[in-house]
Design a protein around this motif. Structure first.
Motif, PDB file in Angstrom:
ATOM      1  N   ILE A 332       0.733  -1.383  -0.054  1.00 34.12           N
ATOM      2  CA  ILE A 332       0.032  -0.080   0.151  1.00 34.12           C
ATOM      3  C   ILE A 332       0.752   1.144   0.055  1.00 34.12           C
ATOM      4  N   ALA A 333       1.986   1.184   0.616  1.00 30.79           N
ATOM      5  CA  ALA A 333       2.852   2.459   0.786  1.00 30.79           C
ATOM      6  C   ALA A 333       3.389   2.632  -0.374  1.00 30.79           C
ATOM      7  N   GLY A 334       4.231   1.715  -1.097  1.00 31.26           N
ATOM      8  CA  GLY A 334       4.696   1.711  -2.313  1.00 31.26           C
ATOM      9  C   GLY A 334       3.712   2.087  -3.473  1.00 31.26           C
ATOM     10  N   GLY A 335       2.515   1.741  -3.393  1.00 32.09           N
ATOM     11  CA  GLY A 335       1.532   2.265  -4.552  1.00 32.09           C
ATOM     12  C   GLY A 335       1.187   3.684  -4.116  1.00 32.09           C
ATOM     13  N   LEU A 336       1.177   4.153  -2.905  1.00 33.75           N
ATOM     14  CA  LEU A 336       0.691   5.495  -2.773  1.00 33.75           C
ATOM     15  C   LEU A 336       1.861   6.363  -3.137  1.00 33.75           C
ATOM     16  N   ALA A 337       3.028   5.759  -2.830  1.00 38.77           N
ATOM     17  CA  ALA A 337       4.255   6.711  -3.233  1.00 38.77           C
ATOM     18  C   ALA A 337       4.558   7.038  -4.771  1.00 38.77           C
ATOM     19  N   LEU A 338       4.220   5.888  -5.408  1.00 37.51           N
ATOM     20  CA  LEU A 338       4.556   6.175  -6.802  1.00 37.51           C
ATOM     21  C   LEU A 338       3.482   6.170  -7.676  1.00 37.51           C
ATOM     22  N   MET A 339       2.206   6.537  -7.008  1.00 37.13           N
ATOM     23  CA  MET A 339       1.027   6.667  -7.564  1.00 37.13           C
ATOM     24  C   MET A 339       0.935   7.673  -8.702  1.00 37.13           C
ATOM     25  N   PRO A 340       1.844   8.761  -8.103  1.00 38.09           N
ATOM     26  CA  PRO A 340       1.754  10.001  -9.145  1.00 38.09           C
ATOM     27  C   PRO A 340       2.696   9.793 -10.305  1.00 38.09           C
ATOM     28  N   LEU A 341       3.384   8.818 -10.337  1.00 37.07           N
ATOM     29  CA  LEU A 341       4.267   8.541 -11.410  1.00 37.07           C
ATOM     30  C   LEU A 341       3.252   7.665 -12.746  1.00 37.07           C
ATOM     31  N   PHE A 342       2.119   7.218 -12.078  1.00 40.71           N
ATOM     32  CA  PHE A 342       1.427   6.665 -13.284  1.00 40.71           C
ATOM     33  C   PHE A 342      -0.057   6.839 -13.137  1.00 40.71           C
ATOM     34  N   LEU A 343      -0.580   7.753 -12.354  1.00 41.33           N
ATOM     35  CA  LEU A 343      -2.085   8.249 -12.469  1.00 41.33           C
ATOM     36  C   LEU A 343      -1.813   9.988 -12.414  1.00 41.33           C
ATOM     37  N   PRO A 344      -2.600  10.940 -13.108  1.00 36.10           N
ATOM     38  CA  PRO A 344      -2.525  12.442 -13.037  1.00 36.10           C
ATOM     39  C   PRO A 344      -3.105  12.817 -11.741  1.00 36.10           C
ATOM     40  N   VAL A 345      -2.487  12.628 -10.554  1.00 39.41           N
ATOM     41  CA  VAL A 345      -2.913  13.068  -9.412  1.00 39.41           C
ATOM     42  C   VAL A 345      -2.299  14.200  -8.869  1.00 39.41           C
ATOM     43  N   LEU A 346      -1.214  14.496  -9.380  1.00 37.01           N
ATOM     44  CA  LEU A 346      -0.370  15.894  -9.076  1.00 37.01           C
ATOM     45  C   LEU A 346      -0.490  17.139 -10.015  1.00 37.01           C
ATOM     46  N   PRO A 347      -0.336  18.203  -9.943  1.00 31.85           N
ATOM     47  CA  PRO A 347      -0.204  18.904 -10.551  1.00 31.85           C
ATOM     48  C   PRO A 347       1.175  18.984 -11.675  1.00 31.85           C
ATOM     49  N   PRO A 348       1.293  19.322 -12.698  1.00 33.02           N
ATOM     50  CA  PRO A 348       2.671  18.715 -13.391  1.00 33.02           C
ATOM     51  C   PRO A 348       3.943  19.385 -13.000  1.00 33.02           C
ATOM     52  N   ALA A 349       3.867  20.760 -12.315  1.00 28.08           N
ATOM     53  CA  ALA A 349       4.956  21.231 -11.823  1.00 28.08           C
ATOM     54  C   ALA A 349       5.380  20.450 -10.611  1.00 28.08           C
ATOM     55  N   ARG A 350       4.397  20.061  -9.739  1.00 24.05           N
ATOM     56  CA  ARG A 350       4.798  19.143  -8.593  1.00 24.05           C
ATOM     57  C   ARG A 350       5.341  17.777  -9.201  1.00 24.05           C
ATOM     58  N   LEU A 351       4.657  17.138 -10.001  1.00 26.11           N
ATOM     59  CA  LEU A 351       4.965  15.955 -10.378  1.00 26.11           C
ATOM     60  C   LEU A 351       6.502  15.774 -11.001  1.00 26.11           C
ATOM     61  N   ALA A 352       6.867  16.891 -11.727  1.00 21.28           N
ATOM     62  CA  ALA A 352       8.341  17.219 -11.980  1.00 21.28           C
ATOM     63  C   ALA A 352       9.211  17.200 -10.784  1.00 21.28           C
ATOM     64  N   ALA A 353       8.954  17.957  -9.750  1.00 21.45           N
ATOM     65  CA  ALA A 353       9.683  18.183  -8.802  1.00 21.45           C
ATOM     66  C   ALA A 353       9.821  16.907  -7.867  1.00 21.45           C
ATOM     67  N   TYR A 354       8.530  16.379  -7.930  1.00 18.12           N
ATOM     68  CA  TYR A 354       8.560  15.196  -7.091  1.00 18.12           C
ATOM     69  C   TYR A 354       9.591  13.776  -7.895  1.00 18.12           C
ATOM     70  N   MET A 355       9.617  13.793  -9.051  1.00 20.55           N
ATOM     71  CA  MET A 355      10.601  12.659  -9.718  1.00 20.55           C
ATOM     72  C   MET A 355      11.795  13.401  -9.631  1.00 20.55           C
ATOM     73  N   ARG A 356      12.225  14.510  -9.517  1.00 13.68           N
ATOM     74  CA  ARG A 356      13.586  14.974  -9.329  1.00 13.68           C
ATOM     75  C   ARG A 356      14.074  14.481  -7.659  1.00 13.68           C
ATOM     76  N   TRP A 357      13.144  14.792  -7.000  1.00 13.40           N
ATOM     77  CA  TRP A 357      13.398  14.495  -5.605  1.00 13.40           C
ATOM     78  C   TRP A 357      13.587  12.846  -5.422  1.00 13.40           C
ATOM     79  N   LEU A 358      12.698  11.957  -6.326  1.00 11.66           N
ATOM     80  CA  LEU A 358      12.920  10.654  -6.122  1.00 11.66           C
ATOM     81  C   LEU A 358      14.267  10.377  -6.781  1.00 11.66           C
ATOM     82  N   GLY A 359      14.901  11.111  -7.959  1.00 12.76           N
ATOM     83  CA  GLY A 359      16.169  10.755  -8.766  1.00 12.76           C
ATOM     84  C   GLY A 359      15.434  10.033  -9.962  1.00 12.76           C
ATOM     85  N   LEU A 360      14.296  10.239 -10.330  1.00 12.17           N
ATOM     86  CA  LEU A 360      14.074   9.780 -11.361  1.00 12.17           C
ATOM     87  C   LEU A 360      13.903  10.650 -12.552  1.00 12.17           C
ATOM     88  N   LEU A 361      14.444  10.285 -13.920  1.00 12.28           N
ATOM     89  CA  LEU A 361      14.173  11.054 -15.094  1.00 12.28           C
ATOM     90  C   LEU A 361      13.309  10.599 -15.983  1.00 12.28           C
TER      91      LEU A 361
END
Length: 505
Positions: A332-361
């Motif tokens: 459940i925790a992993g699903g919630l943590a990575l949900m923004p990478l698969f479903l449009p649940v964050l505004p795009p600017a926050r999603l881009a920042a979140y991906m950078r924080w995760l170290g994902l390009l």
């Protein structure tokens, strides 16, 4: 007491509860961004309904056109088909757990794991050729267990029906069924193939597939040329290790303990001896996917089968409530943590920042220039602005030129955006199935076009001037912040231009 009893009865039915949650989740998330490039294309394909297209079978375009006719581009309604297919995948996975002998914990764990599996979430989000594949592949596995292990041979016919319908959605189901068939041959369960029902099932699949295969044959097998070109020039060639790493990320690393246990149990656990072919088929499919340079998500619909097996194994192997709770919490925790990478649940600017924080390009299985967002998100942005800019450039033309003007899209996404999202000029393209629909009688005397440079456009037209601009945005870099050209006087007959500019990828 009565209320508590009813509540407990509902909780004890994970297929019902999780299926309803699946629908609620996707209805909430579907309108987070905008319509997807391929969805626009499939709507237009559905307007040109045929038994086949250059790049897909006919079922998804038919569903897209019907959904658009009913709901327009109101996305929660337009995407109701993938929403229901995701819910069906959850329900079928839970039922598969029951069929494999699992109890309440296993059923809940399997259903929750499907929720957390990123690629399956995406399939449930977008109305594309993938929407039918997860429930169909899971249904095929369920039907085979009934037919082979339980001896209920009529389930072969169910398998044929499910696979036949899924084939009209996307050809990939043929590889899943073939992998399971080869796996059966490698096990003692091969004797199940000696009855007439498996061949009747094959006949049912062929009956469904025949009109599409005939269309492909009459048009020179364009889909074969299409996938060869993609594999050769547009897809990253991944090593087996890199392919496995992509699978891990696509399915969400938090789900690995469940589906990984499922693979091990299917291959080695005595309790699963009579369904070992599921695990063998899964491995064959993974090897085939990598060997043919397919995109990693192509094989993702096979995971519900091993997820169900893994949940049953965990239930049997671990009795301690604390460990079971920790495993469920991890998923459940992993699903919630990575949900923004698969479903449009964050505004795009926050999603881009979140991906950078995760170290994902942002990455894709194709060789493309990417912006701040992954391709499947970037392709949900900018289409209305694109269509509005072209429409404004068209409206600015004198009336005699408006009537002759045509928009030539570099790809099906650009052309489909004009067709679906505006009442402006005709849209044509030499890209994929648009090529078959031709130039619609236009002679190239007045053309609107996006991208490229004026120098390059002058190679094809006698006069070229910039008359507008596509605004910047979160879309793919080659689609946003681009000039709009008004081109006059095609330097060759349109028939010659059309014949020499066909693009299959």
């Amino acid at each position: 007491m009565i209320k508590n009893g009813r509540l407990n009865a509902v909780i004890a039915r994970p297929a019902l509860v999780l299926g309803a949650l699946a629908i609620a989740l996707h209805l909430w998330a579907n309108a987070g961004y905008g319509i997807f490039r391929d969805e626009l294309y499939y709507i237009v394909c559905g307007w040109h309904l045929a038994w086949g297209y250059m790049d897909q079978p006919p079922l998804s375009p038919a569903i897209a056109a019907a959904s658009h006719a009913i709901f327009g581009i109101w996305l929660p309604g337009f995407r109701i088909a993938p929403t229901l297919c995701f819910a069906a995948t959850v329900v079928l996975t839970v039922q598969l757990v029951r069929l494999l002998g699992g109890g309440l914990f296993a059923a809940r764990l399997a259903g929750i794991t499907v929720f957390a599996a990123g690629a399956l979430e995406v399939f449930g989000l977008l109305l594309t050729t993938d929407l039918l594949q997860p429930p169909a592949w899971t249904g095929c596995t369920y039907a085979l267990i009934r037919a082979v292990r339980d001896g209920q041979r009529r389930w072969w016919l169910v398998l044929g029906l499910v696979a036949g319908v899924a084939f009209l959605g996307k050809y990939n189901v043929a590889f899943h069924v073939a992998a399971l068939g080869l796996a059966l041959l490698a096990t003692p369960q091969r004797r199940a193939l000696l009855t007439w029902e498996p061949w009747a099932a094959a006949g049912i699949v062929l009956a469904f597939a025949a009109p599409n295969l005939l269309w492909q044959q009459l048009h020179g097998w364009p889909f074969v040329a299409h996938i060869r070109d993609i594999a050769a020039h547009h897809t990253e060639h991944l090593s087996p290790l890199a392919f496995a790493a992509q699978e891990l990320l696509l399915l969400n690393p938090a789900t690995l303990p469940v589906w990984g246990a499922g693979v091990v149990a299917l291959l080695a656990w005595p309790r699963f001896r009579d369904v070992r072919w599921i695990g063998i088929g899964f491995l064959l499919l993974m090897v085939f996917g990598n060997a043919t340079q397919g995109k990693p998500y192509y094989v993702a619909p096979a995971y519900p089968g091993v997820i169900a097996a893994g949940a049953v194994a965990w239930e049997a192997w671990v009795a301690r409530a604390a460990i079971r709770t920790a495993l469920t919490g991890l998923v459940i925790a992993g699903g919630l943590a990575l949900m923004p990478l698969f479903l449009p649940v964050l505004p795009p600017a926050r999603l881009a920042a979140y991906m950078r924080w995760l170290g994902l390009l942002p990455s894709t299985g194709e060789i493309l220039e990417l912006g701040a967002l992954p391709q499947y998100f970037a392709d949900m942005f900018g289409w209305q602005a694109f269509a509005d800019a072209i429409h404004a450039a068209w409206r600015a033309l004198p009336p005699d030129q408006q009537s002759r003007a045509v928009f030539i899209g570099r790809n099906y996404g650009e052309a489909a955006a004009i067709d679906v999202l505006t009442h402006g000029p005709d849209a044509i393209s030499t890209h994929q199935s648009y090529w078959y629909w031709g130039p619609k009688g236009h002679d190239g005397s007045v053309v609107l076009h996006v991208g490229e440079t004026r120098t390059r456009m002058l190679q094809w037209f006698r006069q070229v001037e910039q008359v507008g601009h596509i605004p910047p945005g979160w879309g793919m870099p080659f689609e946003v912040d681009q000039p709009i050209w008004l081109c006059r006087g095609l330097r060759m007959p349109m028939t010659q231009f059309w014949a020499t500019h066909r693009t299959d990828n």
